[in-house]
Design an enzyme around this catalytic site. Structure first.
Site, mmCIF file in Angstrom:
data_model
loop_
_atom_site.group_PDB
_atom_site.id
_atom_site.type_symbol
_atom_site.label_atom_id
_atom_site.label_comp_id
_atom_site.label_asym_id
_atom_site.label_seq_id
_atom_site.Cartn_x
_atom_site.Cartn_y
_atom_site.Cartn_z
ATOM 1 N N ASP A 157 -33.391 -4.285 -9.461
ATOM 2 C CA ASP A 157 -34.681 -4.886 -9.125
ATOM 3 C C ASP A 157 -35.179 -5.760 -10.265
ATOM 4 O O ASP A 157 -35.230 -5.328 -11.415
ATOM 5 C CB ASP A 157 -35.697 -3.769 -8.845
ATOM 6 C CG ASP A 157 -37.073 -4.315 -8.509
ATOM 7 O OD1 ASP A 157 -37.368 -4.488 -7.315
ATOM 8 O OD2 ASP A 157 -37.866 -4.569 -9.445
ATOM 9 N N TYR A 194 -40.831 -11.063 -14.532
ATOM 10 C CA TYR A 194 -40.256 -10.190 -15.558
ATOM 11 C C TYR A 194 -39.495 -10.948 -16.637
ATOM 12 O O TYR A 194 -39.374 -10.466 -17.768
ATOM 13 C CB TYR A 194 -39.306 -9.162 -14.932
ATOM 14 C CG TYR A 194 -39.924 -8.222 -13.938
ATOM 15 C CD1 TYR A 194 -41.306 -8.053 -13.840
ATOM 16 C CD2 TYR A 194 -39.122 -7.484 -13.072
ATOM 17 C CE1 TYR A 194 -41.862 -7.188 -12.913
ATOM 18 C CE2 TYR A 194 -39.668 -6.614 -12.143
ATOM 19 C CZ TYR A 194 -41.032 -6.476 -12.062
ATOM 20 O OH TYR A 194 -41.566 -5.615 -11.137
ATOM 21 N N LYS A 199 -38.728 -11.026 -6.704
ATOM 22 C CA LYS A 199 -40.079 -11.119 -6.136
ATOM 23 C C LYS A 199 -40.723 -12.477 -6.384
ATOM 24 O O LYS A 199 -40.453 -13.138 -7.390
ATOM 25 C CB LYS A 199 -40.963 -10.015 -6.732
ATOM 26 C CG LYS A 199 -40.379 -8.619 -6.633
ATOM 27 C CD LYS A 199 -41.287 -7.585 -7.288
ATOM 28 C CE LYS A 199 -40.573 -6.260 -7.437
ATOM 29 N NZ LYS A 199 -39.564 -6.287 -8.521
ATOM 30 N N HIS A 238 -44.847 -10.295 -4.472
ATOM 31 C CA HIS A 238 -45.099 -9.341 -5.553
ATOM 32 C C HIS A 238 -46.445 -8.628 -5.424
ATOM 33 O O HIS A 238 -46.546 -7.414 -5.648
ATOM 34 C CB HIS A 238 -45.017 -10.060 -6.903
ATOM 35 C CG HIS A 238 -44.628 -9.173 -8.034
ATOM 36 N ND1 HIS A 238 -43.870 -9.608 -9.100
ATOM 37 C CD2 HIS A 238 -44.868 -7.867 -8.282
ATOM 38 C CE1 HIS A 238 -43.684 -8.609 -9.945
ATOM 39 N NE2 HIS A 238 -44.282 -7.543 -9.466
#
Length: 210
Positions: free
Chosen positions: A61, A66, A96, A129
């Site tokens: 994931d 990120y 996402k 998200h």
């Protein structure tokens, strides 16, 4: 008897769940490795993914926010090169859509950008998200100023998510951090329903002996 000094080979067998609205009824491993970290060390992230693959993990994931898509993509490429997995199809990759890209005309370009960073042709699951949108910005930031927040165009954004799946950019689409009421809003008009609602679970342990 002398202790065995050889490293112990450990492998996990992760159960899978069929995603009913996914293309080809894709199955998702119910346990995966997340990649959200405070301080990004791409080398360490790449090593962690490779070691996880050796242990049997197949679900990974990430998210555009990120900053770990590149390291994950490099790890996938190396795993294939080393023969740790026979093909890309053995892996389940989730990424996402960030709030600043949650606009009807930005969804597809955002996913294409993630795919380029990941160095793969498709993801297995693409998620919105958060149930909110922000003014478009090249710089992705978690601490969005209140004045930059705008109403999410549920209909337009979800139509673009469905377009991502129809074009083969993702095998399935879903949401993250959505309440049941917000999911009902999407279900009222969706032709491809969300297949996943990913939420974060925080466990608090209280020591009553303190």
């Amino acid at each position: 008897m002398a202790a065995n000094s050889e490293p112990m080979n450990v492998s996990i067998n992760v159960p899978e769940v069929k995603l009913s609205s996914a293309s080809g009824h894709r199955k998702m491993p119910v346990i995966g490795l997340g990649s959200a970290v405070d301080n990004i060390d791409e080398s360490a992230m790449k090593s962690a993914v490779l070691e996880s693959i050796k242990l049997g993990y197949r679900h990974f994931d990430t998210a555009s926010l990120y900053g770990t898509e590149r390291a994950l993509g490099e790890a996938i490429a190396e795993a294939l090169k080393l023969g740790l997995v026979a093909s890309r199809e053995e892996l389940f990759i989730t990424t996402k859509l960030w709030c600043s890209d949650a606009h009807r005309d930005l969804v597809v370009p955002a996913l294409k950008k993630s795919l380029k960073t990941l160095q793969i042709e498709y993801v297995d699951l693409y998620l919105i998200h958060w149930p909110m949108s922000a003014k478009p910005s090249e710089k992705l930031r978690n601490d969005i100023p209140e004045e930059d927040l705008v109403s999410l165009d549920y209909n337009g954004v979800w139509e673009a998510m469905e377009e991502c799946q129809r074009h083969g950019l993702t095998k399935s689409i879903g949401v993250s951090n959505f309440s049941p009421k917000k999911i009902e809003t999407i279900l009222a008009f969706a032709t491809i329903p969300p297949t996943v609602n990913q939420v974060r679970l925080i466990t608090i342990i209280i020591d009553f002996n303190l």
